[in-house]
Write a protein that holds these residues in place. Structure first.
Motif, short mmCIF file in Angstrom:
data_model
loop_
_atom_site.label_atom_id
_atom_site.label_comp_id
_atom_site.label_asym_id
_atom_site.label_seq_id
_atom_site.Cartn_x
_atom_site.Cartn_y
_atom_site.Cartn_z
N LEU A 1 -31.82 -20.81 -30.64
CA LEU A 1 -31.30 -21.61 -31.86
C LEU A 1 -30.73 -20.55 -32.89
O LEU A 1 -29.85 -20.88 -33.54
N LEU A 2 -31.62 -19.34 -33.31
CA LEU A 2 -31.10 -18.60 -34.24
C LEU A 2 -29.77 -18.02 -33.59
O LEU A 2 -28.85 -17.77 -34.66
N ARG B 1 -27.51 -19.08 -31.86
CA ARG B 1 -26.35 -20.15 -31.97
C ARG B 1 -25.78 -20.37 -33.29
O ARG B 1 -24.79 -20.69 -33.74
N GLY B 2 -26.90 -20.38 -34.15
CA GLY B 2 -26.73 -20.51 -35.71
C GLY B 2 -26.18 -19.20 -36.21
O GLY B 2 -25.89 -19.46 -37.35
N ILE C 1 -27.61 -16.54 -37.06
CA ILE C 1 -28.60 -16.01 -38.05
C ILE C 1 -28.79 -14.48 -37.90
O ILE C 1 -29.15 -13.93 -38.90
N ALA D 1 -31.79 -17.05 -44.03
CA ALA D 1 -30.84 -18.20 -43.74
C ALA D 1 -31.15 -19.59 -44.57
O ALA D 1 -32.32 -19.90 -44.91
N SER E 1 -29.25 -24.57 -41.42
CA SER E 1 -28.03 -23.62 -41.39
C SER E 1 -27.96 -23.55 -39.42
O SER E 1 -26.81 -23.09 -39.25
N CYS E 2 -29.01 -23.94 -38.73
CA CYS E 2 -29.01 -23.86 -37.34
C CYS E 2 -28.44 -25.07 -36.75
O CYS E 2 -28.51 -25.29 -35.61
N GLY F 1 -38.92 -22.77 -36.35
CA GLY F 1 -37.84 -23.15 -37.12
C GLY F 1 -37.80 -24.27 -38.00
O GLY F 1 -36.85 -24.86 -38.31
N LEU G 1 -35.06 -25.40 -40.67
CA LEU G 1 -33.52 -24.68 -40.22
C LEU G 1 -32.74 -25.44 -39.50
O LEU G 1 -31.59 -25.15 -39.32
N ALA G 2 -32.97 -26.51 -38.95
CA ALA G 2 -32.15 -27.19 -38.00
C ALA G 2 -32.15 -28.94 -38.49
O ALA G 2 -31.82 -29.12 -39.25
N SER H 1 -30.05 -30.29 -30.81
CA SER H 1 -28.88 -29.53 -30.71
C SER H 1 -28.18 -29.32 -29.42
O SER H 1 -27.02 -29.33 -29.62
#
Length: 400
Positions: free
Chosen positions: A17-18, A20-21, A23, A33, A37-38, A98, A101-102, A309
């Motif tokens: 996840l991090l 692909r984002g 980060i 972050a 942002s993810c 996370g 973050l998502a 995601s």
């Protein structure tokens, strides 16, 4: 080694996840972050981008064609609750890896708002809310058959830490970043208000369309409820046009007072949007509820973030493709036969011309004065929903 393996899988999903984002490219890493942002954002929804004028060097987003009469593209969002995505109460201390973050809202401000709202009881005859220290009585004039209005405070119990989730999606079925929150007991306004506000926190579109199966009741006093929220989560909706609509399948269960005012069929520039896409997302995700309800709260949130995601990513990469007869995606080709958005755009242009021609020919059968009067009635109703409704069918029958 099963437990150790499952922990490895959870950590691997979080690291992906991090990654692909992006980060890992931030100077401060994960701690720097920004919230949400993810999440995989929708590339097709309207957003305000600066336009560069080579002559003047201006990059003002408002420096467009002043003579352009086209309406601004609306941001279309859908709200709904899913009571299959429960979480069993096991009193586990399990923070998410996370969090914030998502797709899930930030837990601390979310729960602070829900607790500050207190107990909310939505009943058919009246709703009493406390806004700025004043009791505001809100009459429910909708004779809807939907349980969400009459029983919004009854679902759930002590056996569940979460009775389900509330979510916000865009019109292209992508889950909005920071647009999902757990429901403690039923589909209360405080939960849905925060989820809605968090999802559109960075709105730039000049027009907002909100589809919700109980929009007829929920939209009342919404601005007042948003004013008493944390300013960081209170979006500016006063400076833009906002339309509240009910999805086309659900509106059939509503009373006559909702059939025109909240119908997508009578809202301008809506095309054939049905507002039901969020239900299709639930149908895809519901099988995961059998496992996520047994997890700890943090593991469940990480798992659902991972599911959304993939859901969002799959939609984004398929915007330029179409499925063949076997259900496999075909790559983007030079012709629009394999381009989903291009094909739909061509279809829209073709059928718009066909419908416009039919409408013009039908209009020509009436007197110009009559057409002008009808057009004026419609425009007045668009400007003021409390004005005379030209689409409302008379209550009396043909014999009085």
């Amino acid at each position: 080694r099963y437990d150790e393996f499952m922990r490895m899988i959870r950590i691997w999903k979080h690291l992906m996840l991090l990654k692909r984002g992006g980060i890992g490219m931030l100077p401060g890493g994960v701690d720097s972050a920004s919230r949400g942002s993810c999440a995989v954002e929708c590339p097709a929804c309207p957003r305000e981008l600066p336009t560069l004028d080579p002559a003047s060097g201006s990059n003002d987003p408002d420096d467009g064609d002043e003579n352009n009469d086209d309406p601004p593209p609306p941001l279309f969002v859908m709200l709904d609750a899913n009571f299959r995505l429960k979480l069993k109460q096991r009193n586990l201390v399990d923070p998410p890896l996370g969090g914030g973050l998502a797709y899930f809202v930030e837990q601390a401000p979310y729960m602070s708002h829900v607790k500050s709202a207190g107990t909310q009881t939505e009943v058919r005859l009246c709703i009493e809310r406390r806004i700025n220290g004043v009791n505001a009585e809100q009459i429910n004039v909708c004779d809807s058959g939907l349980h969400a209005i009459d029983h919004a405070n009854t679902r759930g119990g002590s056996a569940y830490a979460a009775s389900g989730v509330g979510a916000c999606q865009c019109r292209h079925m992508l889950v909005k970043s920071l647009g999902v929150g757990d429901l403690q007991k039923g589909e209360k306004y405080s939960n849905m208000d925060f989820i809605f506000s968090s999802a559109i926190r960075d709105i730039t579109a000049k027009r907002l369309v909100v589809s919700y199966d109980i929009a007829c009741q929920w939209h009342k006093n919404l601005r007042g409820r948003l004013e008493i929220m944390n300013p960081a989560y209170s979006p500016d909706i006063d400076s833009r046009a906002v339309d509240f609509v009910i999805p086309k399948f659900h509106i059939g269960a509503h009373g006559s007072s909702c059939q025109t005012r909240f119908s997508l069929n009578y809202r301008p520039h809506m095309g054939r949007t049905d507002g039901e896409n969020i239900e299709r997302g639930w149908a895809w995700l519901n099988p995961a509820s059998l496992s996520t309800r047994e997890m700890g709260p943090g593991a469940r949130q990480d798992a659902l973030d991972d599911q959304w995601s993939f859901w969002n990513w799959r939609i984004v990469v398929s915007l330029g493709t179409s499925k063949d007869n076997n259900g496999y995606y075909k790559a983007l080709t030079t012709s629009n036969s394999g381009n989903a958005l291009g094909r739909r755009f061509e279809d829209a242009v073709y059928y718009a011309r066909e419908q416009r021609l039919s409408h013009t020919q039908f209009t020509a059968t009436f007197k110009e004065s009559q057409v002008a009067r009808w057009s004026s009635m419609v425009q007045d109703w668009y400007a003021d929903p409390d004005a005379f409704d030209p689409f409302q069918e008379p209550e009396t029958g043909m014999f009085g």
